[in-house]
Scaffold this active site. Structure first.
Site, PDB file in Angstrom:
ATOM      1  N   HIS A 470      53.968  80.763  34.339  1.00 19.08           N
ATOM      2  CA  HIS A 470      53.973  80.313  35.728  1.00 19.08           C
ATOM      3  C   HIS A 470      52.572  80.479  36.306  1.00 19.08           C
ATOM      4  O   HIS A 470      51.891  81.474  36.048  1.00 19.08           O
ATOM      5  CB  HIS A 470      54.976  81.149  36.536  1.00 19.08           C
ATOM      6  CG  HIS A 470      54.975  80.855  38.006  1.00 19.08           C
ATOM      7  ND1 HIS A 470      54.570  81.766  38.952  1.00 19.08           N
ATOM      8  CD2 HIS A 470      55.332  79.747  38.683  1.00 19.08           C
ATOM      9  CE1 HIS A 470      54.688  81.242  40.162  1.00 19.08           C
ATOM     10  NE2 HIS A 470      55.150  80.013  40.021  1.00 19.08           N
ATOM     11  N   HIS A 528      46.088  76.610  43.389  1.00 20.18           N
ATOM     12  CA  HIS A 528      47.328  77.019  44.042  1.00 20.18           C
ATOM     13  C   HIS A 528      47.255  76.509  45.474  1.00 20.18           C
ATOM     14  O   HIS A 528      46.414  76.956  46.253  1.00 20.18           O
ATOM     15  CB  HIS A 528      47.489  78.534  43.995  1.00 20.18           C
ATOM     16  CG  HIS A 528      48.893  78.992  44.198  1.00 20.18           C
ATOM     17  ND1 HIS A 528      49.923  78.602  43.365  1.00 20.18           N
ATOM     18  CD2 HIS A 528      49.450  79.785  45.134  1.00 20.18           C
ATOM     19  CE1 HIS A 528      51.058  79.151  43.774  1.00 20.18           C
ATOM     20  NE2 HIS A 528      50.789  79.880  44.851  1.00 20.18           N
TER      21      HIS A 528
END
Length: 939
Positions: A470, A528
């Site tokens: 992840h 991100h």
């Protein structure tokens, strides 16, 4: 005697001396008092080379430096050559590398005392070259010892001139910023950043790291991914060095990207690093060369030549200070008083009638000192117990030991070859040293790898647990960490088979390449979203993935695309993907029927997981929210990011409109079509190639409801599911993947940048398949269910009861605690994870702790046992060994973790095994090990 190793190599403009060394792993002393008199044993001391089971653990190891073209080259090769290669016999169970991440050996808690004033009394006397080399004294280019080599340090934030220094006495690297007297003008051409005439560095802050802290080193083309990430011109490639190391003060990984000013400077830098590393490894393998094995002419070349032209007095002995310095360099973690007692006793022995020195040891005495230090009482006890005191081991005894104690079934012909391999010369028996060498070898590796028969990797993809990551692009926290290709490199090298790529629209990307192509406008970037993390280009990430995709395993890699960019950027992504991956990219089904292929059918192929566009055709925008006309009559709808729906209808509220996915990109999701979970009863939930992604918050809520839990278990028998950590885990911590594996979830994605218990278990899960990334689920989670007209139900899970007995015998070459100079007080904790209950044989074992050994991190012995009965619903039971150091030798005080190991119980072989130890980042401490005896059986 021990195998010998000698090297002579050139570092820049100076020479590395003859290296005579021994493995810290096999340097072991008797626990207890030193005998009143030290006698030379009739046989060699129990010792061994660094365990060959560790030999493949560092996948990014630097290549060996080229040897000097001197007249002594062939002689050096003679000592470097091993009479019996580990490759002479076939692997009994695949590769032997286990547990630790395969990057490099690190010592998070290592500390080497650099105090050199112990030698001030001997500065005017040159040490005899044989003795000097026996403790690893070397020379490197003087510029590294004085002002430092000028280099350009580049990062995401800046470019700075630094001075880079090397201290060979303690294997440390330091650098500081070079403040120049004149302002350096900005330039797109890095070659214009030359060394200024005047450099002021008196007030500059020093930065340092040790050789053992280095995780990865990449030179020139091998570091191109880092260079491209920093948008540096290719013209700097030939002078580029990237060092990834652990910063002890900050407790995290750091990257040091350096550019030399010339090819000559690059060679000096790279050779110095390579050869210093080679020296460290050689010092970890052998302690001395048996000079009796060479003739006079060879000895003259090695010793005599070194003495030519020397007008200084020559000291023919090693002082205790010499021994201490050698011990500090190898991080021999032992009480100084104990070392002194061995030194004094050995000094009294003079069997060869050589000159006895009042203040030190001659060469024969030095070898006896090493022999005493390496003696293994724990191995002697095991030998006496199993084979009899002062007995020799015959092949029949060895075969019986393998069968009854180690509980392995090996063909007699292979056993005979193994036995012969460890016999001394023409002897047909073993002594304790041979026995220990075998236990340290790859033929006694502690991991019982799953056998790859013709069927194991031939099941559909949905029947496997798949090693998944992840936020793979992050190397820190998910709110303010750095995005880097390093995250992909590390994950792929450790066998990850599903990486995540979070794609956003990119603006103008700066570039130092003024001579080649203009800056790329609007190329998609990876980061991100809506955080303070840095960004990297999408094409650089794809190139990195292509380069390392099949570095560790040939089985298919899944790229999970989180698309947050515009249609225009998506249309740029498609040709990038196709051009970079070529025929490896699966763009059309490889089978005619609607079934998922197997890992074996997809070897060396790249699969994309991307959202499917078609299921959203019936979504209607309404006041910033979305609703669907589809309803359910059997199961309440459930959102990935919200709680259970209150009614049969379903709605998802978003602050921003959901990203549309272009058909061109969506069509590349051939076998992993990402669908937003709405309901298990909808037609889209029955498509063979769909994949639901659920956050841990969502699936945890569903698992609390029996109906939904049964639906999840039923779904995962035939279809794919991915679970990822909650967004509230701002420090990128991990859940325990066991909770989701137990319900058949194939892709349990963890934050690989955080080596907490969740990630430790995740990596241990895939060790049993040699890190190929695919573990076949238990048959109870793969068998199709018989349709029932009544309430759906699943078979009752079987209960497993396992009797276990784990003996923690000893540890070897443990690093010191951070900032500590004295020897540590180690103890070990033992934990069982994944069991429903544990019934301990003795209530005192329930604490899971050994006693504390006083001031001995070198060879602490415990010989303590943990035993009992485990009850579990499946075989997902793991054990964890943690080595800690206490500030007090009497009680636990200011406890500091030193290293750890997590392993799946069913993967561990039984019997006597050396277990590797990882540091707190998951890097293996290549010179450390834990010696245990393992027994377990199902009741």
């Amino acid at each position: 005697m021990s195998r010998q190793e000698v090297s002579g190599t050139v570092v820049g403009d100076a020479t590395l001396g003859l290296v005579i060394s021994s493995s810290p792993t096999d340097l072991n002393f008797s626990h207890g008092e030193v005998p009143s008199s030290v006698q030379r044993s009739s046989s060699s001391p129990i010792s061994s080379d660094l365990p060959s089971l560790f030999s493949n653990l560092r996948t990014n190891d630097i290549k060996d430096a080229s040897s000097s073209e001197s007249s002594a080259k062939n002689i050096f090769k003679k000592f470097l050559h091993r009479s019996k290669s580990d490759d002479e016999l076939p692997e009994s169970s695949g590769r032997s590398s286990i547990f630790g991440r395969r990057l490099s050996g690190s010592k998070v808690n290592s500390h080497v005392d650099s105090n050199d004033d112990l030698y001030e009394n001997f500065n005017n006397v040159e040490l005899n070259p044989v003795l000097s080399r026996s403790i690893g004294q070397i020379k490197i280019p003087s510029i590294f010892l004085q002002e430092g080599l000028p280099l350009l340090k580049v990062s995401h934030k800046s470019k700075k001139r630094i001075l880079f220094k090397i201290n060979p006495t303690n294997f440390k690297f330091t650098w500081k910023n070079a403040y120049v007297s004149t302002t350096m003008s900005a330039s797109n051409t890095l070659s214009r950043l030359v060394i200024p005439n005047t450099i002021h560095t008196s007030k500059a802050k020093f930065y340092e790291f040790s050789l053992d802290n280095i995780k990865t080193i990449a030179f020139q083309k091998d570091a191109s991914n880092y260079r491209e990430e920093l948008h540096i011109s290719k013209e700097s490639e030939d002078q580029w060095v990237t060092i990834i190391y652990f910063n002890e003060k900050k407790g995290k990984m750091k990257s040091l990207h350096l550019i030399a000013d010339s090819e000559h400077d690059f060679k000096r830098l790279s050779s110095a690093i390579k050869n210093l590393k080679n020296l460290r490894e050689q010092l970890a393998k052998e302690l001395f060369i048996e000079l009796g094995d060479i003739d006079d002419s060879q000895r003259d070349i090695i010793v005599g030549k070194s003495l030519e032209g020397s007008d200084r007095s020559v000291r023919e002995f090693l002082s205790f200070e010499d021994i201490l310095k050698y011990s500090r360099r190898l991080n021999i973690n032992i009480n100084r008083t104990f070392l002194r007692s061995i030194f004094e006793e050995v000094r009294k022995v003079n069997e060869s009638n050589d000159i006895v020195y009042e203040n030190g040891l001659n060469f024969d005495q030095f070898k006896l000192f090493v022999s005493t230090l390496k003696r293994r009482n724990d191995i002697i006890e095991i030998w006496n117990k199993n084979f009899g005191e002062d007995q020799k081991m015959t092949f029949e005894m060895f075969r019986d030991f393998i069968s009854t104690v180690q509980k392995e079934e090996i063909e007699v012909s292979l056993l005979q070859r193994i036995f012969k391999k460890f016999c001394i010369d023409t002897m047909d028996y073993w002594i304790p040293e041979n026995f220990n060498n075998f236990l340290l070898s790859k033929y006694s590796s502690p991991l019982n790898l799953i056998s790859y028969d013709s069927d194991y990797l031939s099941h559909p993809l949905n029947e496997y647990y798949i090693s998944s990551s992840h936020n793979t692009y992050l190397v820190g926290r998910q709110v303010a960490g750095d995005s880097s290709v390093e995250g992909y490199i590390k994950a792929l090298q450790r066998g990850c088979r599903c990486v995540e790529v979070d794609v956003w629209d990119g603006g103008s990307i700066d570039s130092d390449d003024s001579n080649d192509s203009p800056p790329k406008e609007g190329e998609p970037i990876v980061k991100h979203g809506r955080t303070f993390t840095t960004a990297i280009s999408f094409s650089n990430v794809m190139n990195t993935i292509r380069k390392y995709a099949f570095f560790t395993t040939p089985f298919p890699l899944v790229i999970s695309l989180e698309v947050n960019c515009s249609i225009a950027s998506q249309l740029k992504m498609v040709p990038i993907l196709k051009n970079i991956f070529g025929e490896a990219l699966v763009t059309t089904p490889i089978k005619d029927n609607a079934t998922l292929p197997s890992p074996m059918e997809l070897k060396h192929r790249i699969l994309l997981k991307v959202k499917k566009t078609s299921p959203f055709y019936n979504l209607i925008a309404l006041d910033g929210s979305y609703t669907t006309s589809t309803t359910s009559t059997t199961t309440n709808s459930f959102s990935e990011d919200n709680a259970v729906g209150r009614s049969a209808s379903f709605s998802v509220r978003r602050k921003n409109k959901a990203t549309k996915i272009s058909d061109e990109l969506s069509d590349l999701g051939v076998y992993f079509q990402g669908l937003k979970f709405r309901n298990f009863s909808l037609p889209e939930s029955k498509s063979y190639n769909h994949c639901f992604s659920l956050s841990e918050k969502s699936i945890n809520s569903m698992l609390k409801d029996e109906t939904k839990r049964i639906a999840i278990d039923k779904h995962n028998r035939k279809y794919l599911m991915r679970v990822y950590p909650s967004k509230i885990r701002v420090k990128s911590s991990n859940f325990l993947p066991l909770n989701y594996w137990d319900h058949g979830v194939q892709m349990v994605a963890t934050n690989w940048q955080t080596y907490d218990l969740g990630q430790q278990i995740n990596e241990a899960m895939f060790e049993g398949v040699d890190r190929n990334g695919y573990v076949l689920k238990p048959s109870s989670l793969r068998k199709p269910l018989i349709k029932s007209l009544r309430k759906p139900s699943l078979p009752v899970s079987e209960t497993h009861r396992v009797k276990f007995n784990i003996s923690v015998i000893s540890a070897h070459q443990l690093p010191k605690s951070k900032g500590e100079e004295k020897a540590i007080n180690p103890f070990v904790t033992f934990e069982i994870i994944g069991a429903s209950t544990v019934e301990w044989s003795d209530i005192r074992m329930s604490s899971g702790k050994t006693s504390i050994v006083t001031e001995n991190g070198f060879n602490p012995c415990w010989n303590e046992e943990f035993s009992g009965v485990i009850t579990a619903s499946n075989d997902l039971v793991f054990v964890k060994f943690t080595i800690l150091a206490s500030a007090s030798s009497i009680e636990e005080s200011e406890v500091t973790p030193i290293g750890l190991l997590v392993a799946k119980l069913s993967y561990l072989k039984q019997g006597y095994r050396y277990l590797p130890i990882n540091d707190l980042l998951g890097e293996e401490l290549v010179y450390s090990s834990l010696f245990v005896k393992i027994d377990y059986s199902e009741l």
